[in-house]
Design a protein around this motif. Sequence first.
Motif, mmCIF file in Angstrom:
data_model
loop_
_atom_site.group_PDB
_atom_site.id
_atom_site.type_symbol
_atom_site.label_atom_id
_atom_site.label_comp_id
_atom_site.label_asym_id
_atom_site.label_seq_id
_atom_site.Cartn_x
_atom_site.Cartn_y
_atom_site.Cartn_z
ATOM 1 N N GLN A 72 -0.212 25.270 47.776
ATOM 2 C CA GLN A 72 0.214 23.654 47.544
ATOM 3 C C GLN A 72 -1.040 22.461 47.200
ATOM 4 O O GLN A 72 -0.118 21.014 46.701
ATOM 5 N N MET A 73 -2.055 23.258 46.741
ATOM 6 C CA MET A 73 -3.077 22.171 46.576
ATOM 7 C C MET A 73 -2.969 21.548 45.113
ATOM 8 O O MET A 73 -2.539 22.151 44.361
ATOM 9 N N SER A 74 -3.421 20.315 45.376
ATOM 10 C CA SER A 74 -2.845 20.118 44.357
ATOM 11 C C SER A 74 -4.527 19.143 43.770
ATOM 12 O O SER A 74 -5.591 19.992 44.360
ATOM 13 N N THR A 75 -5.004 19.440 42.246
ATOM 14 C CA THR A 75 -6.331 19.539 42.363
ATOM 15 C C THR A 75 -6.967 18.578 42.909
ATOM 16 O O THR A 75 -8.078 18.717 42.628
ATOM 17 N N GLU A 76 -6.820 17.154 43.117
ATOM 18 C CA GLU A 76 -7.840 16.497 44.599
ATOM 19 C C GLU A 76 -8.147 17.368 45.459
ATOM 20 O O GLU A 76 -9.133 17.995 46.294
ATOM 21 N N ASP A 77 -6.855 18.338 46.078
ATOM 22 C CA ASP A 77 -7.080 18.488 47.627
ATOM 23 C C ASP A 77 -8.385 19.670 46.565
ATOM 24 O O ASP A 77 -9.158 20.365 47.699
ATOM 25 N N LEU A 78 -7.999 20.313 46.107
ATOM 26 C CA LEU A 78 -8.931 21.460 45.474
ATOM 27 C C LEU A 78 -10.293 21.179 45.540
ATOM 28 O O LEU A 78 -11.479 21.629 46.234
ATOM 29 N N VAL A 79 -10.925 20.011 44.694
ATOM 30 C CA VAL A 79 -11.894 18.423 44.744
ATOM 31 C C VAL A 79 -12.171 18.770 46.829
ATOM 32 O O VAL A 79 -13.450 19.479 46.787
ATOM 33 N N ASP A 80 -11.321 18.335 47.803
ATOM 34 C CA ASP A 80 -11.535 18.323 49.004
ATOM 35 C C ASP A 80 -12.107 19.693 49.622
ATOM 36 O O ASP A 80 -13.287 19.751 50.232
ATOM 37 N N ILE A 122 -11.518 14.980 35.763
ATOM 38 C CA ILE A 122 -11.135 13.652 35.735
ATOM 39 C C ILE A 122 -10.970 13.084 37.548
ATOM 40 O O ILE A 122 -11.775 12.060 37.632
ATOM 41 N N LYS A 123 -10.613 15.058 38.324
ATOM 42 C CA LYS A 123 -10.484 14.045 39.945
ATOM 43 C C LYS A 123 -11.494 14.680 40.687
ATOM 44 O O LYS A 123 -12.398 13.440 41.438
ATOM 45 N N ILE A 124 -13.294 15.339 39.497
ATOM 46 C CA ILE A 124 -13.957 15.687 40.297
ATOM 47 C C ILE A 124 -14.997 14.073 40.562
ATOM 48 O O ILE A 124 -15.271 13.351 41.032
ATOM 49 N N LEU A 125 -14.352 13.362 39.168
ATOM 50 C CA LEU A 125 -15.193 11.748 38.660
ATOM 51 C C LEU A 125 -14.553 10.603 39.518
ATOM 52 O O LEU A 125 -15.568 10.244 39.924
ATOM 53 N N PHE A 150 -23.601 18.010 44.624
ATOM 54 C CA PHE A 150 -22.699 19.135 45.051
ATOM 55 C C PHE A 150 -22.096 19.497 43.723
ATOM 56 O O PHE A 150 -21.342 20.233 42.610
ATOM 57 N N LEU A 151 -21.343 17.843 43.177
ATOM 58 C CA LEU A 151 -19.768 17.751 42.903
ATOM 59 C C LEU A 151 -20.811 17.565 41.388
ATOM 60 O O LEU A 151 -20.261 17.773 40.260
ATOM 61 N N GLU A 152 -21.773 16.787 41.231
ATOM 62 C CA GLU A 152 -22.424 16.570 39.793
ATOM 63 C C GLU A 152 -23.149 18.361 39.631
ATOM 64 O O GLU A 152 -22.525 18.328 38.110
ATOM 65 N N ILE A 153 -23.195 18.811 40.322
ATOM 66 C CA ILE A 153 -23.681 20.605 39.858
ATOM 67 C C ILE A 153 -22.389 20.612 38.868
ATOM 68 O O ILE A 153 -21.629 21.586 38.318
ATOM 69 N N LEU A 154 -21.449 20.025 39.766
ATOM 70 C CA LEU A 154 -19.832 21.249 39.597
ATOM 71 C C LEU A 154 -19.625 20.197 38.038
ATOM 72 O O LEU A 154 -19.414 20.922 36.597
ATOM 73 N N LEU A 155 -19.782 19.148 38.103
ATOM 74 C CA LEU A 155 -19.833 18.543 36.013
ATOM 75 C C LEU A 155 -19.935 18.815 34.645
ATOM 76 O O LEU A 155 -19.709 19.170 34.352
ATOM 77 N N VAL A 156 -21.479 19.259 35.498
ATOM 78 C CA VAL A 156 -22.614 20.031 33.842
ATOM 79 C C VAL A 156 -21.973 21.886 34.353
ATOM 80 O O VAL A 156 -22.923 21.695 32.813
ATOM 81 N N GLN A 157 -21.139 21.825 34.446
ATOM 82 C CA GLN A 157 -20.694 23.173 34.233
ATOM 83 C C GLN A 157 -19.972 22.852 32.843
ATOM 84 O O GLN A 157 -19.213 22.142 32.855
ATOM 85 N N PRO A 158 -19.932 24.952 31.592
ATOM 86 C CA PRO A 158 -19.331 24.362 31.195
ATOM 87 C C PRO A 158 -17.561 24.611 31.258
ATOM 88 O O PRO A 158 -17.548 23.299 29.970
ATOM 89 N N GLU A 159 -17.393 24.555 32.156
ATOM 90 C CA GLU A 159 -15.362 24.720 32.608
ATOM 91 C C GLU A 159 -15.442 22.953 32.044
ATOM 92 O O GLU A 159 -14.037 22.693 31.945
#
Length: 182
Positions: A72-80, A122-125, A150-159
């Motif tokens: 049921q999760m949106s991308t925003e939900d996954l970030v949260d 975009i959702k992480i940003l 932790f969000l910055e660590i995600l952003l710098v990953q190749p994915e």
Amino acid sequence: MKKLRIHKRLTALTASLVLLFSCVGFSASAEQSNLTPAEQYAAYIDSLDWPSYNSHVGMVEAAQIPESILNQMSTEDLVDAFLVYPLRVDLIAWDTYELGFQMVRRQFNGLDTLSNCPDGTIKILKKMQSISSATSVNDVNSDQSMDLFFLEILLVQPEFMSQFSKLLNSVIQQSSAALKSK
């Protein structure tokens, strides 16, 4: 010796069954609530008896997002959900952030799913922006600082960097097209 081995297996089986039934029971009750999927996951995490887990493996298994919620999760939900994930600190437990990211991605179904969302960057940003704009620089607390870290660590990953590159190329193309039409 043989009795000890049987006892260990029975204990492991019992613990697995208890975990399975508690997840199923929680999932059923969470679906009937007015909580968002991210809030359902947060409530699920809060309901776990963390001191009862004897190993990291047990904690990883317990901290998975139940499939009924994950679907049921949106991308925003996954970030949260990632920010609620109690073992996200494992990102920094390895020699590099990239290795930490890969290990947590393998262990946590929420991060694996988020990594495959085309709008993940975009959702992480947006989440980082909402955390940063919620308070002034002087009022940022340690939890918010860690969330941003932790969000910055995600952003710098190749994915996520590849998504950022595609987004940037799209903006450049749109700008070029707009300039040519003038």
